[in-house]
Design an enzyme around this catalytic site. Structure first.
Site, PDB file in Angstrom:
ATOM      1  N   ALA A  20      -3.004   7.834 -55.530  1.00 55.49           N
ATOM      2  CA  ALA A  20      -3.137   8.966 -54.613  1.00 55.49           C
ATOM      3  C   ALA A  20      -3.716   8.511 -53.274  1.00 55.49           C
ATOM      4  O   ALA A  20      -4.502   9.207 -52.648  1.00 55.49           O
ATOM      5  CB  ALA A  20      -4.025  10.038 -55.234  1.00 55.49           C
ATOM      6  N   ARG A  26       4.161  13.756 -44.121  1.00 58.02           N
ATOM      7  CA  ARG A  26       5.223  14.753 -43.969  1.00 58.02           C
ATOM      8  C   ARG A  26       4.769  16.183 -44.274  1.00 58.02           C
ATOM      9  O   ARG A  26       5.495  17.135 -44.002  1.00 58.02           O
ATOM     10  CB  ARG A  26       6.427  14.369 -44.836  1.00 58.02           C
ATOM     11  CG  ARG A  26       7.321  13.364 -44.124  1.00 58.02           C
ATOM     12  CD  ARG A  26       8.484  12.972 -44.978  1.00 58.02           C
ATOM     13  NE  ARG A  26       8.096  12.012 -45.997  1.00 58.02           N
ATOM     14  CZ  ARG A  26       8.846  11.697 -47.062  1.00 58.02           C
ATOM     15  NH1 ARG A  26      10.003  12.312 -47.249  1.00 58.02           N
ATOM     16  NH2 ARG A  26       8.439  10.794 -47.931  1.00 58.02           N
ATOM     17  N   LYS A  33      -2.466  15.488 -48.874  1.00 60.34           N
ATOM     18  CA  LYS A  33      -1.313  16.036 -49.603  1.00 60.34           C
ATOM     19  C   LYS A  33      -1.643  16.424 -51.046  1.00 60.34           C
ATOM     20  O   LYS A  33      -1.293  17.521 -51.488  1.00 60.34           O
ATOM     21  CB  LYS A  33      -0.175  15.013 -49.600  1.00 60.34           C
ATOM     22  CG  LYS A  33       1.025  15.463 -50.402  1.00 60.34           C
ATOM     23  CD  LYS A  33       2.223  14.587 -50.187  1.00 60.34           C
ATOM     24  CE  LYS A  33       2.162  13.323 -51.002  1.00 60.34           C
ATOM     25  NZ  LYS A  33       3.401  12.548 -50.870  1.00 60.34           N
ATOM     26  N   GLN A  83      -8.269   2.042 -52.377  1.00 63.10           N
ATOM     27  CA  GLN A  83      -7.292   1.046 -51.898  1.00 63.10           C
ATOM     28  C   GLN A  83      -7.543   0.924 -50.396  1.00 63.10           C
ATOM     29  O   GLN A  83      -7.323   1.886 -49.652  1.00 63.10           O
ATOM     30  CB  GLN A  83      -5.863   1.542 -52.163  1.00 63.10           C
ATOM     31  CG  GLN A  83      -4.810   0.542 -51.726  1.00 63.10           C
ATOM     32  CD  GLN A  83      -3.413   1.149 -51.668  1.00 63.10           C
ATOM     33  OE1 GLN A  83      -3.222   2.361 -51.741  1.00 63.10           O
ATOM     34  NE2 GLN A  83      -2.410   0.290 -51.523  1.00 63.10           N
ATOM     35  N   ASP A 113       1.390  12.720 -56.570  1.00 59.45           N
ATOM     36  CA  ASP A 113       2.192  13.761 -55.911  1.00 59.45           C
ATOM     37  C   ASP A 113       3.410  14.160 -56.741  1.00 59.45           C
ATOM     38  O   ASP A 113       4.382  14.679 -56.218  1.00 59.45           O
ATOM     39  CB  ASP A 113       2.621  13.298 -54.512  1.00 59.45           C
ATOM     40  CG  ASP A 113       3.513  12.069 -54.544  1.00 59.45           C
ATOM     41  OD1 ASP A 113       3.751  11.524 -55.637  1.00 59.45           O
ATOM     42  OD2 ASP A 113       3.969  11.649 -53.461  1.00 59.45           O
ATOM     43  N   ARG A 325     -12.684  39.193 -57.053  1.00 58.64           N
ATOM     44  CA  ARG A 325     -13.005  37.873 -56.508  1.00 58.64           C
ATOM     45  C   ARG A 325     -13.932  37.109 -57.458  1.00 58.64           C
ATOM     46  O   ARG A 325     -14.475  37.681 -58.395  1.00 58.64           O
ATOM     47  CB  ARG A 325     -13.600  38.048 -55.108  1.00 58.64           C
ATOM     48  CG  ARG A 325     -12.536  38.584 -54.121  1.00 58.64           C
ATOM     49  CD  ARG A 325     -13.167  39.134 -52.872  1.00 58.64           C
ATOM     50  NE  ARG A 325     -14.010  38.135 -52.252  1.00 58.64           N
ATOM     51  CZ  ARG A 325     -14.978  38.418 -51.388  1.00 58.64           C
ATOM     52  NH1 ARG A 325     -15.242  39.676 -51.058  1.00 58.64           N
ATOM     53  NH2 ARG A 325     -15.689  37.460 -50.848  1.00 58.64           N
ATOM     54  N   TYR A 358     -16.359  49.089 -52.892  1.00 58.19           N
ATOM     55  CA  TYR A 358     -16.669  47.668 -52.782  1.00 58.19           C
ATOM     56  C   TYR A 358     -17.918  47.401 -53.593  1.00 58.19           C
ATOM     57  O   TYR A 358     -18.993  47.940 -53.297  1.00 58.19           O
ATOM     58  CB  TYR A 358     -16.890  47.236 -51.317  1.00 58.19           C
ATOM     59  CG  TYR A 358     -17.405  45.810 -51.268  1.00 58.19           C
ATOM     60  CD1 TYR A 358     -16.625  44.788 -51.805  1.00 58.19           C
ATOM     61  CD2 TYR A 358     -18.656  45.501 -50.754  1.00 58.19           C
ATOM     62  CE1 TYR A 358     -17.098  43.485 -51.825  1.00 58.19           C
ATOM     63  CE2 TYR A 358     -19.134  44.193 -50.771  1.00 58.19           C
ATOM     64  CZ  TYR A 358     -18.337  43.190 -51.316  1.00 58.19           C
ATOM     65  OH  TYR A 358     -18.802  41.903 -51.348  1.00 58.19           O
ATOM     66  N   ALA A 372     -15.767  57.439 -55.908  1.00 61.58           N
ATOM     67  CA  ALA A 372     -14.858  56.963 -54.853  1.00 61.58           C
ATOM     68  C   ALA A 372     -15.650  56.650 -53.585  1.00 61.58           C
ATOM     69  O   ALA A 372     -16.560  57.392 -53.212  1.00 61.58           O
ATOM     70  CB  ALA A 372     -13.816  58.030 -54.565  1.00 61.58           C
ATOM     71  N   TYR A 379     -24.766  42.620 -47.757  1.00 64.94           N
ATOM     72  CA  TYR A 379     -24.947  41.581 -46.739  1.00 64.94           C
ATOM     73  C   TYR A 379     -25.648  42.157 -45.526  1.00 64.94           C
ATOM     74  O   TYR A 379     -25.240  43.196 -44.999  1.00 64.94           O
ATOM     75  CB  TYR A 379     -23.557  41.052 -46.354  1.00 64.94           C
ATOM     76  CG  TYR A 379     -23.568  39.879 -45.402  1.00 64.94           C
ATOM     77  CD1 TYR A 379     -24.330  38.750 -45.669  1.00 64.94           C
ATOM     78  CD2 TYR A 379     -22.778  39.886 -44.257  1.00 64.94           C
ATOM     79  CE1 TYR A 379     -24.313  37.656 -44.807  1.00 64.94           C
ATOM     80  CE2 TYR A 379     -22.755  38.805 -43.387  1.00 64.94           C
ATOM     81  CZ  TYR A 379     -23.527  37.691 -43.668  1.00 64.94           C
ATOM     82  OH  TYR A 379     -23.509  36.625 -42.810  1.00 64.94           O
TER      83      TYR A 379
END
Ligand code: UD1
Ligand code: MG
Length: 455
Positions: A20, A26, A33, A83, A113, A325, A358, A372, A379
């Protein structure tokens, strides 16, 4: 799994090397990649997981470029070597030698890849090499368009050599059997074979593929094992990444359907490689699963949900149009309805948040009802704070719960409240201005507004 392992004669432990360190130019991306996402994982993780299923011993080694810390991190907890210069696949494999010192079993070399190659195919190559006592075995395939690939030149049923496209003679270019890049090389011979690779070729690179001719010249047996082109699709550009995503999604959907998951429109359901859906889960159209989701039996994910990083219990209903999330836990028999977003939130058994809410950094107790428009105000512009709601609590519609805040068991928050102080168990809290009602004054107001508008 058991039977194929039992079939391999004297199954020596397999070591795995994943190359890798290529540039991946590209992709035209700042992201290396092999870290581009595929079914919710960085591409290279598919290669790592599929190869890890062979239980490599003593190890699995990643070969990465200098400074590629994030690529190296993707290999955790496996070994990584650097490498120093990208001088070719043979040079890259050589970089792994110190990490394989003393290993005499087969060494599987795969590319970071090429994420669609399955464990079964890798195992098939290793088994074939062991049975044939081959020094080198190569996975080949018949390509619809062989142009970009190295060609496998066979003789008397064995593999004679591999020629890269650029170095191939016109006759060799006619050969349709292509090199997938996956090789199985005898660990005992590996240092010697890699050491003999030169770079006299069109690209002035050290080609790993040269080990075939080198092994033959030394009197060893070398073989090709063929597989399906669909598995060997390498990824060099964005279009190939998108094609690989489609292929992987097809596999994941088919496996889920097979395992008893209901999907109205499988083509529109996007799964992650690690999505765990119990039998009898039912999924509506246009649902996306990010990484880290499990869903218990009997639960339903309705249309248009986006779900990531959550453990969902049994007989729970999510959506339509819900967003979950990471770091969330949703228990059994919960209802999460339309336009409800959860983040790092735990929802207790039987609780309901049915519309437009939320809930971030929150704990919602069993059987509580979130009205509702409820917002966990988590935050303050600097830090995140938790909202902790006990069981059997009732939060009226359009309430803001300004965290850090606690709402006790059985408490009731009236609709439209802005709650800034903790509400004890069993208490009723009003956090809104008292209503003023003026009898008969509606007409008077209308007349005044009409006159002002000149009507
Ligand atoms: C290689 C094969 C070719 C095969 C094709 C299949 C060689 C010489 N050629 O060609 O026969 O048909 O794959 O897709 O092996 N890499 C390094 N360091 C390097 C060079 C490459 O780590 O110095 C890694 C890359 O990150 C990549 C893999 O090796 O994961 C393959 O390199 P790539 O340049 O794509 O090889 P191809 O030219 O496609
Ligand atoms: Mg390539």
């Amino acid at each position: 799994m058991k039977s194929s392992r039992a079939a391999a004669p004297a199954a020596a432990p397999v070591a795995v090397v994943i190359l890798a360190a290529g540039a991946g130019t590209r992709m035209k991306s700042r992201l290396p990649k092999v870290l581009h996402p595929l079914a919710g994982w960085p591409m290279v993780r598919h290669v790592i997981e599929n190869a890890s299923a062979l239980r490599p011993a003593p190890r699995l080694v990643g070969v990465v470029a200098p400074g590629a810390e994030r690529v190296a991190a993707a290999f955790t907890p496996h070994a990584v070597v650097v490498q120093e210069k990208p001088l070719g696949t043979g040079h890259a494999a050589r970089a792994a030698l110190p990490a394989l010192a003393g290993h005499r079993g087969p060494v599987l070399v795969v590319f970071g890849d090429a994420p669609l190659i399955t464990t079964a195919t890798l195992r098939r190559l290793v088994t074939a090499c062991t049975r044939a006592n081959a020094a080198v075995g190569v996975l080949g395939f018949v390509a619809a368009d062989p142009t970009p690939y190295g060609r496998l030149i066979q003789r008397d049923g064995d593999l004679e050599k591999i020629v890269e496209s650029r170095d191939a003679s016109p006759a060799e270019k006619q050969v349709a059997l292509c090199n997938s890049g996956v090789m199985c090389i005898s660990g005992a011979l590996l240092p010697e074979l890699l050491g003999a690779i030169g770079n006299r070729n069109a690209k002035r690179e050290f080609y790993l593929t040269d080990v075939v001719a080198i092994a033959r010249a030394a009197g060893h047996r070398t073989i090709a094992v063929t597989g399906d082109e669909a598995e060997f699709q390498g990824i060099n550009a964005r279009a190939e990444l998108a094609a690989a995503e489609r292929a992987l999604q097809q596999r994941l959907r088919a496996a889920a359907l097979d395992a008893g998951v209901g999907m109205q429109d499988p083509e529109s359901v996007w799964l992650a490689a690690d999505t765990k859906l119990a039998p009898d889960v039912s999924i509506g159209p246009c649902v996306r699963f990010g990484p880290g989701v499990s869903v218990g039996a009997g639960s339903e994910i309705k249309a248009f949900c986006d779900i990531e990083g959550v453990r969902i219990g049994r007989d729970t209903i999510i959506g339509p149009f819900a967003r979950i999330r990471p770091d969330s836990v949703v228990a059994d028999r919960v209802h999460i309805g339309n336009f409800v977003e959860l983040k790092a939130t735990r929802i207790g058994r039987g609780a309901k948040a049915n519309h437009l809410a939320y809930l971030g950094d929150s704990d919602i107790g069993e059987a509580s009802n979130i009205g509702a428009g409820t917002i966990a105000v988590n935050y303050d512009g600097y830090g995140k704070h938790r909202t902790i709601i006990g069981r059997d609590a009732f939060v009226g519609s359009n309430s803001s719960l300004v965290a850090p805040i606690r709402i006790g068991n059985g408490a009731n928050v009236t609709a439209g409240s802005v709650i800034t102080e903790d509400v004890p168990a069993g208490a009723l809290a009003f956090g809104r201005a008292r209503q003023v009602t003026k009898q008969g004054r509606a007409g008077e107001l209308r007349a005044r507004l009409k006159a002002r508008a000149g009507k």
